[in-house]
Design an enzyme around this catalytic site. Sequence first.
Site, short mmCIF file in Angstrom:
data_model
loop_
_atom_site.label_atom_id
_atom_site.label_comp_id
_atom_site.label_asym_id
_atom_site.label_seq_id
_atom_site.Cartn_x
_atom_site.Cartn_y
_atom_site.Cartn_z
N HIS A 43 -21.95 34.78 -42.49
CA HIS A 43 -22.23 36.17 -41.99
C HIS A 43 -21.59 37.26 -43.58
O HIS A 43 -20.40 37.10 -43.69
CB HIS A 43 -21.22 36.57 -40.93
CG HIS A 43 -20.96 38.08 -39.84
ND1 HIS A 43 -21.28 37.46 -38.44
CD2 HIS A 43 -21.11 39.33 -40.74
CE1 HIS A 43 -21.26 39.30 -38.52
NE2 HIS A 43 -21.02 39.65 -39.50
N ARG A 45 -20.06 40.25 -45.32
CA ARG A 45 -19.53 41.80 -44.61
C ARG A 45 -19.17 42.29 -46.25
O ARG A 45 -19.05 41.67 -47.09
CB ARG A 45 -18.64 41.47 -44.59
CG ARG A 45 -18.03 41.27 -43.21
CD ARG A 45 -16.46 41.13 -41.80
NE ARG A 45 -17.67 40.82 -40.73
CZ ARG A 45 -17.47 39.36 -39.98
NH1 ARG A 45 -17.58 38.00 -40.86
NH2 ARG A 45 -17.03 40.19 -38.51
N HIS A 50 -15.42 36.75 -47.23
CA HIS A 50 -15.32 35.37 -47.00
C HIS A 50 -16.80 35.45 -48.29
O HIS A 50 -16.63 34.99 -49.42
CB HIS A 50 -15.48 34.96 -46.05
CG HIS A 50 -15.58 35.98 -44.55
ND1 HIS A 50 -16.90 36.12 -44.46
CD2 HIS A 50 -15.46 36.38 -43.62
CE1 HIS A 50 -17.07 37.53 -43.69
NE2 HIS A 50 -16.17 36.94 -43.11
N GLU A 70 -26.26 36.47 -40.59
CA GLU A 70 -26.31 36.96 -39.10
C GLU A 70 -25.03 38.40 -39.87
O GLU A 70 -24.53 37.98 -40.84
CB GLU A 70 -24.86 36.73 -38.04
CG GLU A 70 -23.90 35.88 -38.63
CD GLU A 70 -23.43 35.65 -37.60
OE1 GLU A 70 -24.24 34.68 -37.02
OE2 GLU A 70 -21.72 35.35 -37.62
N THR A 100 -13.43 39.92 -37.01
CA THR A 100 -14.43 39.23 -36.57
C THR A 100 -15.13 39.78 -35.42
O THR A 100 -14.66 40.83 -35.24
CB THR A 100 -14.03 37.53 -36.22
OG1 THR A 100 -15.17 37.06 -35.92
CG2 THR A 100 -13.37 37.77 -34.65
N HIS A 190 -19.49 32.18 -30.99
CA HIS A 190 -17.77 32.74 -30.85
C HIS A 190 -17.17 31.59 -29.75
O HIS A 190 -17.71 32.10 -28.75
CB HIS A 190 -17.92 34.10 -30.34
CG HIS A 190 -17.08 34.81 -30.90
ND1 HIS A 190 -17.07 35.98 -32.27
CD2 HIS A 190 -15.96 34.76 -30.56
CE1 HIS A 190 -15.74 36.19 -32.49
NE2 HIS A 190 -14.66 35.81 -31.22
N HIS A 214 -15.65 28.84 -36.86
CA HIS A 214 -14.35 28.51 -36.60
C HIS A 214 -13.30 27.48 -36.20
O HIS A 214 -12.48 26.32 -36.91
CB HIS A 214 -13.61 29.97 -36.39
CG HIS A 214 -12.49 30.06 -36.55
ND1 HIS A 214 -10.78 30.24 -37.61
CD2 HIS A 214 -11.42 29.66 -35.46
CE1 HIS A 214 -9.70 30.54 -37.43
NE2 HIS A 214 -9.81 29.83 -36.15
#
Length: 237
Positions: A43, A45, A50, A70, A100, A190, A214
């Site tokens: 993911h 961003r 990250h 994603e 998140t 999630h 996570h």
Amino acid sequence: MTKLSVNINKIAVIRNSRGGNRPDVVRAALDIERFGAQGITVHPRPDERHIRYADVRALRPRLRTEFNIEGNPIPSFVDLVLEVRPAQVTLVPDAPDAITSNAGWDTLKHRPFLTDVTARFREAGIRVSIFVDPDPQMAVGAAACGADRVELYTEAYARNYREDREAAIAPYVAAAEAARANGLGLNAGHDLDLENLAFFAERIPWTDEVSIGHALISDALYYGLENTVALYRRCLK
């Protein structure tokens, strides 16, 4: 059987906290595949706190399982996905400063935008999943946008699981049934973990894929990465 896709963002967080390339994100992804995961999720961003865009490019030619990217379909994200061409793209409406993901799309309100973006990805041969809350209307809306799948945002399920797991799962069953009735595949993700994952898979056995990062990486601190992947796979059997 529901497939396990491992989100490796947290591995990149550890690397970025010190600079350099330790741990090596690509090597970790390949090891996770070797340990039995059936997919890798990232993911990226805009601030690259990250997973970096460069990581996405480096991973694509090395992975042997399904690659799922994603994120919020801003122009730079759309360009990256069309360049890399993963097996799947998951559209998530997260703000740039979000810690998140914390909500799914309103597929009715944003139908014109999502329809356009979905069409662009599907024309490139990329399966499209839209991240939604456990609301049957949002699943129906995703089908109207031309999506292949929805991913159910499972934070509320995980939060309420211990108090009343039947009540916690009920809206997800309803949304999953609506997705299936409208010809959509089903993903979920999630806060799914070793405590609540098996029940979710038991009650919604037609789930195609769960994306877990996570919790899995946190558990790996205690159980080891290879054993942890095996434990999560066991929950899905």
